[in-house]
Design a protein around this motif. Sequence first.
Motif, PDB file in Angstrom:
ATOM      1  N   ARG A 126      28.284  46.114  43.060  1.00 44.82           N
ATOM      2  CA  ARG A 126      26.817  46.093  43.144  1.00 44.82           C
ATOM      3  C   ARG A 126      26.338  44.921  43.987  1.00 44.82           C
ATOM      4  NH1 ARG A 126      23.268  47.770  44.535  1.00 44.82           N
ATOM      5  NH2 ARG A 126      21.283  48.406  43.632  1.00 44.82           N
ATOM      6  N   HIS A 127      27.020  43.794  43.902  1.00 44.10           N
ATOM      7  CA  HIS A 127      26.668  42.625  44.703  1.00 44.10           C
ATOM      8  C   HIS A 127      26.749  42.956  46.190  1.00 44.10           C
ATOM      9  CE1 HIS A 127      26.690  38.467  46.193  1.00 44.10           C
ATOM     10  NE2 HIS A 127      26.267  38.093  45.006  1.00 44.10           N
ATOM     11  N   ALA A 140      46.363  50.968  42.539  1.00 43.30           N
ATOM     12  CA  ALA A 140      45.229  51.440  41.757  1.00 43.30           C
ATOM     13  C   ALA A 140      44.089  50.444  41.913  1.00 43.30           C
ATOM     14  CB  ALA A 140      45.625  51.587  40.293  1.00 43.30           C
ATOM     15  N   ALA A 141      42.911  50.810  41.429  1.00 42.37           N
ATOM     16  CA  ALA A 141      41.737  49.941  41.537  1.00 42.37           C
ATOM     17  C   ALA A 141      41.416  49.322  40.180  1.00 42.37           C
ATOM     18  CB  ALA A 141      40.533  50.729  42.040  1.00 42.37           C
ATOM     19  N   GLU A 142      41.378  48.007  40.153  1.00 39.12           N
ATOM     20  CA  GLU A 142      40.763  47.325  39.014  1.00 39.12           C
ATOM     21  C   GLU A 142      39.333  47.057  39.479  1.00 39.12           C
ATOM     22  OE1 GLU A 142      42.061  44.134  35.779  1.00 39.12           O
ATOM     23  OE2 GLU A 142      41.949  43.254  37.780  1.00 39.12           O
ATOM     24  N   LEU A 143      38.464  48.016  39.212  1.00 41.45           N
ATOM     25  CA  LEU A 143      37.134  48.009  39.821  1.00 41.45           C
ATOM     26  C   LEU A 143      36.204  47.057  39.078  1.00 41.45           C
ATOM     27  CD1 LEU A 143      35.804  49.588  42.209  1.00 41.45           C
ATOM     28  CD2 LEU A 143      34.738  51.030  40.461  1.00 41.45           C
ATOM     29  N   ASP A 144      35.668  46.094  39.810  1.00 35.25           N
ATOM     30  CA  ASP A 144      34.739  45.121  39.260  1.00 35.25           C
ATOM     31  C   ASP A 144      33.323  45.556  39.623  1.00 35.25           C
ATOM     32  OD1 ASP A 144      32.983  42.752  39.141  1.00 35.25           O
ATOM     33  OD2 ASP A 144      34.831  41.638  38.723  1.00 35.25           O
ATOM     34  N   VAL A 145      32.582  46.045  38.621  1.00 34.50           N
ATOM     35  CA  VAL A 145      31.279  46.651  38.902  1.00 34.50           C
ATOM     36  C   VAL A 145      30.266  45.637  39.430  1.00 34.50           C
ATOM     37  CG1 VAL A 145      31.672  48.491  37.228  1.00 34.50           C
ATOM     38  CG2 VAL A 145      30.448  46.428  36.499  1.00 34.50           C
ATOM     39  N   PHE A 148      33.686  41.127  49.297  1.00 33.89           N
ATOM     40  CA  PHE A 148      34.070  41.139  50.708  1.00 33.89           C
ATOM     41  C   PHE A 148      34.850  42.399  51.095  1.00 33.89           C
ATOM     42  CE2 PHE A 148      37.109  38.286  48.479  1.00 33.89           C
ATOM     43  CZ  PHE A 148      38.303  38.986  48.667  1.00 33.89           C
ATOM     44  N   GLU A 149      35.480  43.064  50.146  1.00 31.86           N
ATOM     45  CA  GLU A 149      36.206  44.292  50.477  1.00 31.86           C
ATOM     46  C   GLU A 149      35.279  45.441  50.874  1.00 31.86           C
ATOM     47  OE1 GLU A 149      38.940  42.336  47.336  1.00 31.86           O
ATOM     48  OE2 GLU A 149      36.788  42.517  47.727  1.00 31.86           O
ATOM     49  N   PHE A 150      33.971  45.240  50.674  1.00 34.54           N
ATOM     50  CA  PHE A 150      33.006  46.292  50.995  1.00 34.54           C
ATOM     51  C   PHE A 150      32.175  45.949  52.232  1.00 34.54           C
ATOM     52  CE2 PHE A 150      33.963  46.398  46.486  1.00 34.54           C
ATOM     53  CZ  PHE A 150      34.385  47.714  46.338  1.00 34.54           C
ATOM     54  N   LYS A 157      30.934  43.323  34.139  1.00 34.48           N
ATOM     55  CA  LYS A 157      30.156  42.094  34.297  1.00 34.48           C
ATOM     56  C   LYS A 157      28.701  42.490  34.480  1.00 34.48           C
ATOM     57  CE  LYS A 157      33.690  39.618  36.963  1.00 34.48           C
ATOM     58  NZ  LYS A 157      33.943  38.990  38.286  1.00 34.48           N
ATOM     59  N   ASP A 158      27.810  41.537  34.285  1.00 32.52           N
ATOM     60  CA  ASP A 158      26.395  41.816  34.496  1.00 32.52           C
ATOM     61  C   ASP A 158      25.811  40.830  35.487  1.00 32.52           C
ATOM     62  OD1 ASP A 158      24.049  43.255  34.148  1.00 32.52           O
ATOM     63  OD2 ASP A 158      24.174  43.222  31.973  1.00 32.52           O
ATOM     64  N   MET A 159      24.602  41.142  35.955  1.00 32.14           N
ATOM     65  CA  MET A 159      23.981  40.419  37.058  1.00 32.14           C
ATOM     66  C   MET A 159      22.514  40.147  36.761  1.00 32.14           C
ATOM     67  SD  MET A 159      23.450  41.940  40.926  1.00 32.14           S
ATOM     68  CE  MET A 159      25.212  42.087  41.258  1.00 32.14           C
ATOM     69  N   THR A 160      22.076  38.949  37.114  1.00 28.92           N
ATOM     70  CA  THR A 160      20.659  38.630  36.983  1.00 28.92           C
ATOM     71  C   THR A 160      19.883  39.276  38.129  1.00 28.92           C
ATOM     72  OG1 THR A 160      20.824  36.613  38.327  1.00 28.92           O
ATOM     73  CG2 THR A 160      21.200  36.392  35.944  1.00 28.92           C
ATOM     74  N   ALA A 161      18.604  39.440  37.930  1.00 28.24           N
ATOM     75  CA  ALA A 161      17.735  39.921  39.001  1.00 28.24           C
ATOM     76  C   ALA A 161      17.533  38.803  40.024  1.00 28.24           C
ATOM     77  CB  ALA A 161      16.391  40.363  38.430  1.00 28.24           C
ATOM     78  N   GLY A 162      17.137  39.158  41.209  1.00 25.26           N
ATOM     79  CA  GLY A 162      16.797  38.147  42.207  1.00 25.26           C
ATOM     80  C   GLY A 162      18.013  37.512  42.840  1.00 25.26           C
ATOM     81  N   ARG A 163      18.522  36.439  42.232  1.00 24.94           N
ATOM     82  CA  ARG A 163      19.613  35.666  42.828  1.00 24.94           C
ATOM     83  C   ARG A 163      20.971  36.326  42.665  1.00 24.94           C
ATOM     84  NH1 ARG A 163      19.469  29.558  40.968  1.00 24.94           N
ATOM     85  NH2 ARG A 163      21.289  29.603  42.329  1.00 24.94           N
ATOM     86  N   LYS A 164      21.052  37.350  41.829  1.00 26.81           N
ATOM     87  CA  LYS A 164      22.302  38.070  41.587  1.00 26.81           C
ATOM     88  C   LYS A 164      23.395  37.156  41.056  1.00 26.81           C
ATOM     89  CE  LYS A 164      22.752  40.196  45.630  1.00 26.81           C
ATOM     90  NZ  LYS A 164      23.157  41.229  46.643  1.00 26.81           N
TER      91      LYS A 164
END
Length: 253
Positions: free
Chosen positions: A167-168, A158-163, A137-139, A190-197
Amino acid sequence: MTEVQRAPEIGLQLYTVRDLFVSGAVEDTFRQIAEIGYSNVELAGLCGRTAEEIKSILDQFGMRAVSTHEPLDVIESEPEEVVSRARLFGYDLVAVPWLAEAYRTPEGYRDVAARLVPACVRLARDGITLMWHNHAFEFEPLPDGSLPEDLLLSAGVAAELDVYWVRHAGLDPLDWMARYSGRIPILHVKDMTAGRKDFTEVGAGVLDLARYVREAPKHGVRYLVVEQDSNWTVSPMESARVGFGNLTTMVAR
C-alpha cells in the motif's frame, strides 16, 4: 467436492519487539508474548542466544517458530545450517527479508533472481519453501515497465506479502494477493497512519486489514503475522498486544 479453506493462524514477527531482546530480557520477553496469547512467532535472528536455547524457551512458554528470516548470502553459503535450524524449530518456511540498495537496479534484480533459483531448489530438497519479503521498492517500475517483485518471484520463491509496503507503494494488496494466489504462505499484517503513512498498531490505521484477512484463506495464506517496525504508540510489547487483539477479532468475523 469443494476444498475447505483453512483459517490462517496468527503469529508475531519478533522484529517488532527486537529492542526488548537487545536489553537481554530474552526469557521475560517471550513470556510476555505468550501471555498476550501468541502461540506462533516468526524469528528475526536468535536474540544473542543459540538456536537450541531459543527453541527451549519457546517450548517452555508453549510457542513455536513457524518461519524465519535468513539473508540470501547465508542461505547460499550455509545451506546445511539453515536446514538444521529449520529442522530444530520445525518450520518449513524461510524468508529473504531485505535487499541492499546496491542491488536495486535492473541488473541487480536480475542477478538476485538468478541466485534465488538454486537457493529455492536447495531448500526444497529438505521440504522448505523459500519466500521473498517485500518492501515498497520492489514495486517501483524498472525502465522497461516491469516490476522487480514480479522478476524476483519469477525465480520460484513464494511471497511473504507485506500489505503495508504494498500500500505504501500506492498499490492494492488485494490485487497482489490475487496475482500470486496459492504462493503466499505468510501475510505480514501491518497498519498505516493517514497522511504521513507511518507505521501504527494493527487495527488503528487506515488500511482495510479486515478485508485482507477475509480474503487470505482464498489465496492459501497459512499465517497472518503481526509486525510493526517502529512508531509504537506506547511500547513494542503493547503494539504486539493491540495487534493480537484486533487481528483476532478480524479473523473471528
